[in-house]
Scaffold this active site. Structure first.
Site, PDB file in Angstrom:
ATOM      1  N   HIS A 305       3.575   2.209  17.585  1.00 50.00           N
ATOM      2  CA  HIS A 305       4.878   2.658  18.068  1.00 50.00           C
ATOM      3  C   HIS A 305       5.940   1.572  17.957  1.00 50.00           C
ATOM      4  O   HIS A 305       7.041   1.798  17.463  1.00 50.00           O
ATOM      5  CB  HIS A 305       4.714   3.072  19.525  1.00 50.00           C
ATOM      6  N   ARG A 412       4.801   9.711   4.624  1.00 47.88           N
ATOM      7  CA  ARG A 412       3.369   9.496   4.868  1.00 47.88           C
ATOM      8  C   ARG A 412       2.994  10.271   6.128  1.00 47.88           C
ATOM      9  O   ARG A 412       3.390   9.895   7.230  1.00 47.88           O
ATOM     10  CB  ARG A 412       3.082   8.007   5.063  1.00 47.88           C
ATOM     11  N   ARG A 448       3.840  13.889   1.560  1.00 48.89           N
ATOM     12  CA  ARG A 448       2.506  13.670   1.004  1.00 48.89           C
ATOM     13  C   ARG A 448       1.472  14.258   1.958  1.00 48.89           C
ATOM     14  O   ARG A 448       1.532  14.011   3.170  1.00 48.89           O
ATOM     15  CB  ARG A 448       2.251  12.172   0.838  1.00 48.89           C
ATOM     16  N   GLU A 546      -2.136   7.396  -8.825  1.00 51.13           N
ATOM     17  CA  GLU A 546      -2.569   6.137  -8.216  1.00 51.13           C
ATOM     18  C   GLU A 546      -4.031   5.815  -8.506  1.00 51.13           C
ATOM     19  O   GLU A 546      -4.580   4.864  -7.962  1.00 51.13           O
ATOM     20  CB  GLU A 546      -2.276   6.115  -6.710  1.00 51.13           C
ATOM     21  N   ASN A 569       0.819   0.813  -5.263  1.00 50.03           N
ATOM     22  CA  ASN A 569      -0.015   0.013  -4.356  1.00 50.03           C
ATOM     23  C   ASN A 569      -1.493   0.262  -4.652  1.00 50.03           C
ATOM     24  O   ASN A 569      -2.283  -0.659  -4.829  1.00 50.03           O
ATOM     25  CB  ASN A 569       0.269   0.355  -2.886  1.00 50.03           C
ATOM     26  N   ASP A 570      -1.852   1.533  -4.719  1.00 53.55           N
ATOM     27  CA  ASP A 570      -3.246   1.849  -5.027  1.00 53.55           C
ATOM     28  C   ASP A 570      -3.525   1.723  -6.515  1.00 53.55           C
ATOM     29  O   ASP A 570      -4.593   1.267  -6.910  1.00 53.55           O
ATOM     30  CB  ASP A 570      -3.589   3.264  -4.548  1.00 53.55           C
ATOM     31  N   ARG A 580      -6.685  -4.199  -2.277  1.00 57.08           N
ATOM     32  CA  ARG A 580      -5.312  -4.538  -1.887  1.00 57.08           C
ATOM     33  C   ARG A 580      -5.225  -5.251  -0.542  1.00 57.08           C
ATOM     34  O   ARG A 580      -4.189  -5.795  -0.197  1.00 57.08           O
ATOM     35  CB  ARG A 580      -4.406  -3.290  -1.928  1.00 57.08           C
ATOM     36  N   CYS A 617       6.680   5.663  -5.810  1.00 54.76           N
ATOM     37  CA  CYS A 617       6.831   5.444  -4.370  1.00 54.76           C
ATOM     38  C   CYS A 617       6.026   4.250  -3.882  1.00 54.76           C
ATOM     39  O   CYS A 617       5.979   3.988  -2.686  1.00 54.76           O
ATOM     40  CB  CYS A 617       6.467   6.695  -3.588  1.00 54.76           C
TER      41      CYS A 617
HETATM   42  C1  PEP Z   1       0.666   3.746  -3.111  1.00 59.61           C
HETATM   43  O1  PEP Z   1      -0.573   3.727  -3.137  1.00 59.61           O
HETATM   44  O2  PEP Z   1       1.398   3.152  -3.934  1.00 59.61           O
HETATM   45  C2  PEP Z   1       1.358   4.474  -2.029  1.00 59.61           C
HETATM   46  C3  PEP Z   1       2.655   4.641  -2.048  1.00 59.61           C
HETATM   47  O3  PEP Z   1       0.626   4.969  -1.032  1.00 59.61           O
HETATM   48  P1  PEP Z   1      -0.013   4.132   0.174  1.00 59.61           P
HETATM   49  O4  PEP Z   1       0.586   2.747   0.140  1.00 59.61           O
HETATM   50  O5  PEP Z   1       0.315   4.896   1.386  1.00 59.61           O
HETATM   51  O6  PEP Z   1      -1.469   4.152  -0.182  1.00 59.61           O
HETATM   52 MG    MG Z   2      -1.772   5.172  -2.040  1.00 60.37          MG
END
Ligand code: PEP
Ligand code: MG
Length: 659
Positions: A305, A412, A448, A546, A569-570, A580, A617
């Site tokens: 929070h 998210r 998502r 991803e 990111n993934d 990661r 994203c």
């Molecule tokens: C990603 O994987 O790039 C992504 C935006 O999702 P998250 O970071 O929530 O896994």
């Molecule tokens: Mg992801």
């Protein structure tokens, strides 16, 4: 007179449904009890009712005795048999302390602090930005009773004093609830505390102790401890968390009795760094956030929070420091880096100068960027590039709009699931998604679907122990195996789509069948809603790219969906086979590695060839050094943290102008 039934209230009589049940029961003169497994409790006490831990599908008996017993039984049985009882309005209250604690990532002392950072600690980087300022330690002292036995003639007066204190606390909470500025989430928290303050269990126990000769403060401490222990003993995460609520209410009553106020945040100096083990809802609701330079907490994680509030107010925050936070109790000055999670106690002159320079540079940059808030950036050929926001809660809408977000490119939904002790209902989800759609219309909001796995468990879903949760039962894989959960979310999204421009995207896709099976479920949900006469609208369905598999089948996937959104990111961790979250392989976890850049390019080519929108994203979408390359590849939507939006717009404008 009594009647038995099977409870159909969704998820049973947890906080809100229990409170409503009590409200209903109190409307009757008769004495009313609820009986489960032979144990009877008053139906007029929400604490007692919650402690009975009545779950959905359990058998209970309603017992009533009095003039209106028939009516009472009729009404209360009707309530228990209604699956939607208690779910029709605001978000479920949540316990901030528990909420924060649960998601706290383990903190670690810096193994080898950077030069000049000998007093370095490291926690969870929860809200970006750097800050340096005077430390404002907020560690409210423990309250102790007088420990003196009352004389018989003092007891009545002490009970009056106690009742007046309870009334004062209730009135204070009512005033807080009446504030328009209170967010829906905070309102739920304060309402839950108000219910406990109004409940006979706490007040009854305390009065009993006063009658036994205890002073009111000791009586409240004992009563709160007894009830909190009962909540802690129940085999239910949600009810366990109510123990903290009981302590919080007990503390407020004691403070009034002692004529004290909690160490107030009201007087926090301009630019000070707030340091606390945890910050409760009550403090949060009253904190002058504009004056706070940074936040450091022992509890909390990136999704807690306090992290959300900090992000939405642009306050740098490092949370989840655990016991290390105690090292900050006596600090004079503190520097923190909300991007890396570093905290430096009483920084030396070189570190001070470094942080002060970074704070100033950031402020200067922010001031220079505000002109880009309302800009609609375009490519050299005039094609608009959508610069959207990544958010995870309704509290973040304001920050995204303030930044000039052209919609939401990634909502998210995990947070919605993680913040509660049970799965969110369809109605609650529909309301949340609709609020989002309305806030950004006519811009799109890309929601998502639930992206969760064994590394981030949530109440209500049993995850198996997995050797490799990142390669396991997560995201779309879990959702397709749990159509009960997935359909609830899809139905909510169809209902919300009536209110704006909702698009939906699927995480962790690695096979086309995951899209076709989802589409079939969406059709099934739409048919159900139609049959029920519930308004709904269809939405564009897209996928996140991803996984390496999704990149390699991108040409075929592009024929099945309305858009791609690249989750760098993934994608980076899977392409590079580098976790990661593992700092030892952080070097490999680099989006600019040619392997990752070529995966992005392949995806963009496939999407552009099929004529669908390709966006991004992942964190890389906000990197000024990469934006030009992404746009050259054909990306037309970039979604990022609100703090990066104006800089990204500026970068795109400069690119179009040929700078
Ligand atoms: C990603 O994987 O790039 C992504 C935006 O999702 P998250 O970071 O929530 O896994
Ligand atoms: Mg992801």
């Amino acid at each position: 007179m009594e009647r038995s039934t099977i409870v159909r209230v969704h998820e049973g009589l947890h906080a809100r449904p229990a409170t409503r049940f009590v409200k209903l029961a109190k409307g009757f003169e008769s004495d009313v009890e609820l009986v489960k497994d032979g144990k009877a409790v008053s139906a007029k006490s929400s604490v007692k009712l919650m402690l009975l831990a009545v779950k959905e599908n359990q058998e209970v008996t309603v017992r009533a005795n009095g003039a209106d017993a028939i009516e009472a039984i009729e009404a209360l049985i009707g309530y228990l048999e209604n699956p939607k009882a208690g779910l029709d309005d605001e978000a479920e209250p949540q316990n901030p302390a528990n909420d924060a604690g649960q998601e706290a990532a383990p903190a670690s002392v810096l193994q080898s602090p950077p030069a000049g950072e000998a007093n370095g600690l490291r926690g969870v980087a929860a809200s970006e930005g750097v800050a340096i300022g005077p430390a404002f330690a907020h560690f409210p002292p423990e309250i102790a009773g007088q420990g003196r036995l009352l004389q018989a003639d003092e007891i009545a007066g002490e009970i009056d004093r106690f009742r007046a204190a309870v009334a004062a606390v209730q009135a204070r909470m009512d005033r807080a609830l009446a504030q328009d500025s209170l967010s829906a989430g905070d309102r739920g928290i304060v309402a839950a505390l108000r219910d406990i303050a109004a409940d006979d269990s706490l007040t009854g126990e305390a009065e009993k102790a006063i009658k036994g000769g205890n002073d009111a403060v000791s009586a409240v401490i004992t009563a709160a401890s007894t009830i909190a222990a009962d909540f802690s003993a129940v085999d239910d995460h949600y009810l366990n968390a109510r123990a903290d609520d009981v302590h919080a209410v007990g503390r407020q009553i004691c403070l009034v009795l002692l004529g004290q106020d909690d160490v107030s945040l009201e007087n926090i100096p301009e630019g000070a760094i707030l340091i606390a083990d945890d910050i409760g809802a009550w403090d949060l609701a009253r904190a002058p956030l504009k004056r706070i330079g940074g936040v450091i907490c022992g509890h909390g994680g990136a999704t807690s929070h306090i992290a959300i509030i900090a992000r939405s107010h642009g306050i740098p925050a490092v949370l989840g420091l655990g016991d290390q936070v105690n090292a900050l109790r006596t600090a004079r000055d503190v520097a923190l880096d909300g991007n890396t999670g570093h905290v430096i106690i009483d920084p030396d002159a070189a570190t001070r100068a470094d942080y002060a320079g970074r704070v100033e540079a950031a402020a200067k940059e922010r001031a220079g960027l505000t002109a880009f808030k309302t800009v609609t950036p375009k490519r050299a050929d005039g094609k608009v590039i959508e610069v959207a926001a990544n958010i995870g809660s309704l509290e973040e809408i304001e920050a995204a709009q303030e930044a000039g977000a052209m919609g939401v490119g990634l909502f998210r939904t995990e947070l919605l699931f993680m913040r509660h002790m049970h799965l969110p209902s369809e109605d609650m989800q529909a309301e949340t998604y609709a609020a989002l759609a309305k806030a950004f219309a006519p811009y799109p909001v890309i929601v998502r679907t639930l992206d969760i796995g064994g590394d981030k468990p949530i109440a209500g879903i049993e995850f198996p122990d997995e050797e490799n949760p990142f390669l396991g039962w997560r995201g779309i894989r879990m959702c397709l195996d749990r159509p009960d959960i997935f359909k609830r979310q899809l139905r909510a999204l169809l209902r919300a789509a009536v209110h704006g421009n909702i698009k939906v995207m699927l995480p962790m896709v690695s096979d086309i069948s995951e899209v076709t099976r989802t589409r079939a479920l969406v059709d099934e949900c739409a048919a159900e809603l139609k049959a029920e006469g519930m308004p709904y609208a269809t939405f564009d369905l897209g996928v996140m790219i991803e996984t390496p598999a999704a990149v390699l089948i991108a040409p075929a996937l592009a024929k099945e969906v309305a858009f791609f959104s690249i989750g760098t990111n993934d994608l980076t961790q899977y392409i590079m086979a580098a976790d990661r979250l593992n700092p030892t392989v952080a070097k490999l976890n680099d989006v600019t590695n040619p392997a990752v850049m070529s995966a992005i390019e392949l995806t963009a080519k496939a999407g552009v060839a099929a004529g669908i929108m390709v966006g991004m994203c992942g964190e890389a979408a906000g990197r000024p050094d990469l934006i030009a390359r992404f746009i050259e590849m054909g990306l037309t939507e970039l979604s990022m943290s609100p703090a990066s939006i104006q800089r990204a717009k500026k970068t795109i404008m400069a690119m179009a102008a040929g700078d």
